[in-house]
Design a protein around this motif. Sequence first.
Motif, PDB file in Angstrom:
ATOM      1  N   ILE A 172      -4.247 -37.407 -18.595  1.00  0.00           N
ATOM      2  CA  ILE A 172      -4.442 -36.573 -19.681  1.00  0.00           C
ATOM      3  C   ILE A 172      -3.097 -35.500 -19.644  1.00  0.00           C
ATOM      4  O   ILE A 172      -2.827 -34.938 -18.952  1.00  0.00           O
ATOM      5  N   GLU A 173      -2.850 -35.175 -20.840  1.00  0.00           N
ATOM      6  CA  GLU A 173      -1.611 -34.249 -21.239  1.00  0.00           C
ATOM      7  C   GLU A 173      -2.229 -33.187 -21.889  1.00  0.00           C
ATOM      8  O   GLU A 173      -3.388 -33.024 -22.437  1.00  0.00           O
ATOM      9  N   PRO A 174      -1.488 -32.021 -21.924  1.00  0.00           N
ATOM     10  CA  PRO A 174      -1.867 -30.984 -22.684  1.00  0.00           C
ATOM     11  C   PRO A 174      -2.148 -31.148 -24.168  1.00  0.00           C
ATOM     12  O   PRO A 174      -1.419 -31.777 -24.702  1.00  0.00           O
ATOM     13  N   GLY A 175      -3.299 -30.804 -24.526  1.00  0.00           N
ATOM     14  CA  GLY A 175      -3.822 -31.051 -25.812  1.00  0.00           C
ATOM     15  C   GLY A 175      -4.767 -32.203 -25.962  1.00  0.00           C
ATOM     16  O   GLY A 175      -5.597 -32.416 -26.759  1.00  0.00           O
ATOM     17  N   ASP A 176      -4.978 -32.937 -24.897  1.00  0.00           N
ATOM     18  CA  ASP A 176      -5.817 -34.000 -24.704  1.00  0.00           C
ATOM     19  C   ASP A 176      -7.091 -33.492 -23.980  1.00  0.00           C
ATOM     20  O   ASP A 176      -7.205 -32.271 -23.644  1.00  0.00           O
ATOM     21  N   VAL A 177      -8.074 -33.877 -24.268  1.00  0.00           N
ATOM     22  CA  VAL A 177      -9.631 -33.473 -23.863  1.00  0.00           C
ATOM     23  C   VAL A 177     -10.380 -34.770 -23.361  1.00  0.00           C
ATOM     24  O   VAL A 177     -10.392 -35.676 -24.204  1.00  0.00           O
ATOM     25  N   ALA A 178     -10.581 -34.967 -22.160  1.00  0.00           N
ATOM     26  CA  ALA A 178     -11.495 -35.890 -21.590  1.00  0.00           C
ATOM     27  C   ALA A 178     -13.006 -35.445 -21.294  1.00  0.00           C
ATOM     28  O   ALA A 178     -13.258 -34.503 -20.723  1.00  0.00           O
ATOM     29  N   PHE A 179     -13.839 -36.133 -22.178  1.00  0.00           N
ATOM     30  CA  PHE A 179     -15.345 -35.723 -21.952  1.00  0.00           C
ATOM     31  C   PHE A 179     -15.956 -36.912 -20.800  1.00  0.00           C
ATOM     32  O   PHE A 179     -15.426 -38.195 -21.042  1.00  0.00           O
ATOM     33  N   TYR A 180     -16.824 -36.555 -19.903  1.00  0.00           N
ATOM     34  CA  TYR A 180     -17.454 -37.370 -19.241  1.00  0.00           C
ATOM     35  C   TYR A 180     -18.722 -37.056 -18.407  1.00  0.00           C
ATOM     36  O   TYR A 180     -18.947 -35.649 -18.659  1.00  0.00           O
ATOM     37  N   TYR A 181     -19.471 -38.067 -18.043  1.00  0.00           N
ATOM     38  CA  TYR A 181     -20.891 -37.466 -17.395  1.00  0.00           C
ATOM     39  C   TYR A 181     -20.747 -37.166 -15.921  1.00  0.00           C
ATOM     40  O   TYR A 181     -20.102 -38.159 -15.351  1.00  0.00           O
ATOM     41  N   ASN A 182     -21.023 -36.116 -15.522  1.00  0.00           N
ATOM     42  CA  ASN A 182     -20.810 -35.578 -14.170  1.00  0.00           C
ATOM     43  C   ASN A 182     -21.523 -36.502 -13.156  1.00  0.00           C
ATOM     44  O   ASN A 182     -21.254 -36.313 -12.014  1.00  0.00           O
ATOM     45  N   ASN A 183     -22.280 -37.511 -13.441  1.00  0.00           N
ATOM     46  CA  ASN A 183     -23.133 -38.185 -12.322  1.00  0.00           C
ATOM     47  C   ASN A 183     -22.522 -39.564 -12.464  1.00  0.00           C
ATOM     48  O   ASN A 183     -23.030 -40.326 -11.735  1.00  0.00           O
ATOM     49  N   LEU A 184     -21.381 -39.825 -12.910  1.00  0.00           N
ATOM     50  CA  LEU A 184     -20.531 -40.873 -12.557  1.00  0.00           C
ATOM     51  C   LEU A 184     -19.756 -40.780 -11.363  1.00  0.00           C
ATOM     52  O   LEU A 184     -19.535 -39.561 -11.136  1.00  0.00           O
ATOM     53  N   PHE A 185     -19.562 -41.684 -10.497  1.00  0.00           N
ATOM     54  CA  PHE A 185     -18.881 -41.554  -9.317  1.00  0.00           C
ATOM     55  C   PHE A 185     -17.429 -40.909  -9.730  1.00  0.00           C
ATOM     56  O   PHE A 185     -16.713 -41.526 -10.548  1.00  0.00           O
ATOM     57  N   HIS A 186     -16.902 -39.716  -9.189  1.00  0.00           N
ATOM     58  CA  HIS A 186     -15.678 -38.945  -9.473  1.00  0.00           C
ATOM     59  C   HIS A 186     -15.228 -38.235  -8.194  1.00  0.00           C
ATOM     60  O   HIS A 186     -16.008 -37.963  -7.379  1.00  0.00           O
ATOM     61  N   ARG A 187     -13.904 -37.742  -8.411  1.00  0.00           N
ATOM     62  CA  ARG A 187     -13.405 -37.002  -7.398  1.00  0.00           C
ATOM     63  C   ARG A 187     -12.018 -36.298  -7.852  1.00  0.00           C
ATOM     64  O   ARG A 187     -11.353 -36.954  -8.866  1.00  0.00           O
ATOM     65  N   GLY A 188     -11.705 -35.282  -7.150  1.00  0.00           N
ATOM     66  CA  GLY A 188     -10.308 -34.587  -7.499  1.00  0.00           C
ATOM     67  C   GLY A 188      -9.356 -35.307  -6.455  1.00  0.00           C
ATOM     68  O   GLY A 188      -9.848 -35.322  -5.249  1.00  0.00           O
ATOM     69  N   TYR A 189      -8.294 -35.671  -6.805  1.00  0.00           N
ATOM     70  CA  TYR A 189      -7.273 -36.483  -6.058  1.00  0.00           C
ATOM     71  C   TYR A 189      -5.915 -35.921  -6.216  1.00  0.00           C
ATOM     72  O   TYR A 189      -5.494 -36.126  -7.171  1.00  0.00           O
ATOM     73  N   ASN A 190      -5.665 -35.050  -5.452  1.00  0.00           N
ATOM     74  CA  ASN A 190      -4.323 -34.221  -5.590  1.00  0.00           C
ATOM     75  C   ASN A 190      -3.409 -34.349  -4.016  1.00  0.00           C
ATOM     76  O   ASN A 190      -3.389 -33.207  -3.547  1.00  0.00           O
ATOM     77  N   PRO A 191      -3.435 -35.573  -3.523  1.00  0.00           N
ATOM     78  CA  PRO A 191      -2.805 -35.477  -2.054  1.00  0.00           C
ATOM     79  C   PRO A 191      -1.276 -34.932  -2.113  1.00  0.00           C
ATOM     80  O   PRO A 191      -0.851 -34.331  -0.762  1.00  0.00           O
ATOM     81  N   GLU A 192      -0.592 -34.466  -2.974  1.00  0.00           N
ATOM     82  CA  GLU A 192       0.572 -34.166  -2.834  1.00  0.00           C
ATOM     83  C   GLU A 192       0.635 -32.436  -3.334  1.00  0.00           C
ATOM     84  O   GLU A 192       1.680 -31.950  -3.289  1.00  0.00           O
ATOM     85  N   GLY A 193      -0.591 -32.011  -3.585  1.00  0.00           N
ATOM     86  CA  GLY A 193      -0.520 -30.550  -3.896  1.00  0.00           C
ATOM     87  C   GLY A 193       0.119 -30.245  -5.083  1.00  0.00           C
ATOM     88  O   GLY A 193       0.626 -29.112  -5.258  1.00  0.00           O
ATOM     89  N   GLU A 194       0.172 -31.123  -6.141  1.00  0.00           N
ATOM     90  CA  GLU A 194       1.059 -30.881  -7.338  1.00  0.00           C
ATOM     91  C   GLU A 194       0.109 -29.648  -8.175  1.00  0.00           C
ATOM     92  O   GLU A 194      -1.024 -29.666  -8.024  1.00  0.00           O
ATOM     93  N   LEU A 195       0.768 -29.113  -9.233  1.00  0.00           N
ATOM     94  CA  LEU A 195       0.317 -27.836 -10.077  1.00  0.00           C
ATOM     95  C   LEU A 195      -0.938 -28.664 -10.747  1.00  0.00           C
ATOM     96  O   LEU A 195      -0.638 -29.788 -11.724  1.00  0.00           O
ATOM     97  N   ARG A 196      -2.087 -28.150 -10.708  1.00  0.00           N
ATOM     98  CA  ARG A 196      -3.084 -28.392 -11.569  1.00  0.00           C
ATOM     99  C   ARG A 196      -3.736 -27.120 -12.240  1.00  0.00           C
ATOM    100  O   ARG A 196      -4.235 -26.226 -11.267  1.00  0.00           O
ATOM    101  N   TRP A 197      -4.038 -27.178 -13.355  1.00  0.00           N
ATOM    102  CA  TRP A 197      -4.299 -25.980 -14.293  1.00  0.00           C
ATOM    103  C   TRP A 197      -5.044 -26.448 -15.233  1.00  0.00           C
ATOM    104  O   TRP A 197      -4.485 -26.755 -16.390  1.00  0.00           O
TER     105      TRP A 197
END
Length: 199
Positions: free
Chosen positions: A126-151
């Motif tokens: 997703i890009e700035p201006g996008d919005v992603a809606f999802y259900y919190n009980n689907l399998f998910h994770r945060g994945y940032n192995p390079e430690g890139e900027l996330r805000w």
Amino acid sequence: MGGILHPDRIRPGFANSLADGPHFSVAGQILDTPVRYCLCGMLASGGGEEYIQGWHRDTAPLEGAQELAVLQRNYRLYTQMNAPLYPDRFLQIVPGSHLRKSTEEELEVLHNDPKGDMPGQMTVEIEPGDVAFYYNNLFHRGYNPEGELRWTMHHGFMVADASIFDVEQGQESWMGQEGYIESLPPGLQIYMQRYLDSC
């Protein structure tokens, strides 16, 4: 980073983005009923610091006799969203995993390599201006192995008359302070008041 509408941290941009944007109305369309505030936060990482979450569901069991019953009972109560301020490639999900029991292959990952790849996984881009809606009980994770900027803004919306879940409790201590609700933009006040009413 939770509680970004707390009086000690709130900034006009946070409140105005919720008051002026369609987030609550879209959540209401997804859940097919009026909604209320649940949680408001920010997903933040960067500085080259690796961040890899294990695969999880937020409020439903990963397996067991109650797994399917909880998934089917709760999926029409809640939805959450991510809205990035910078390009975001850090949410990984397993589509369709929110209304079925875990497969043997998924359980193998969960038990033996919870930070490893999961069958059927996909990255939500997703890009700035996008919005992603999802259900919190689907399998998910945060994945940032390079430690890139996330805000990325990260908010939750609950059916208006649903009782307060464990993960929401305690917010009434600051939300109920005299004058707080009235200090918010009018487009946000009703949804915060519904939270207090649910308490």
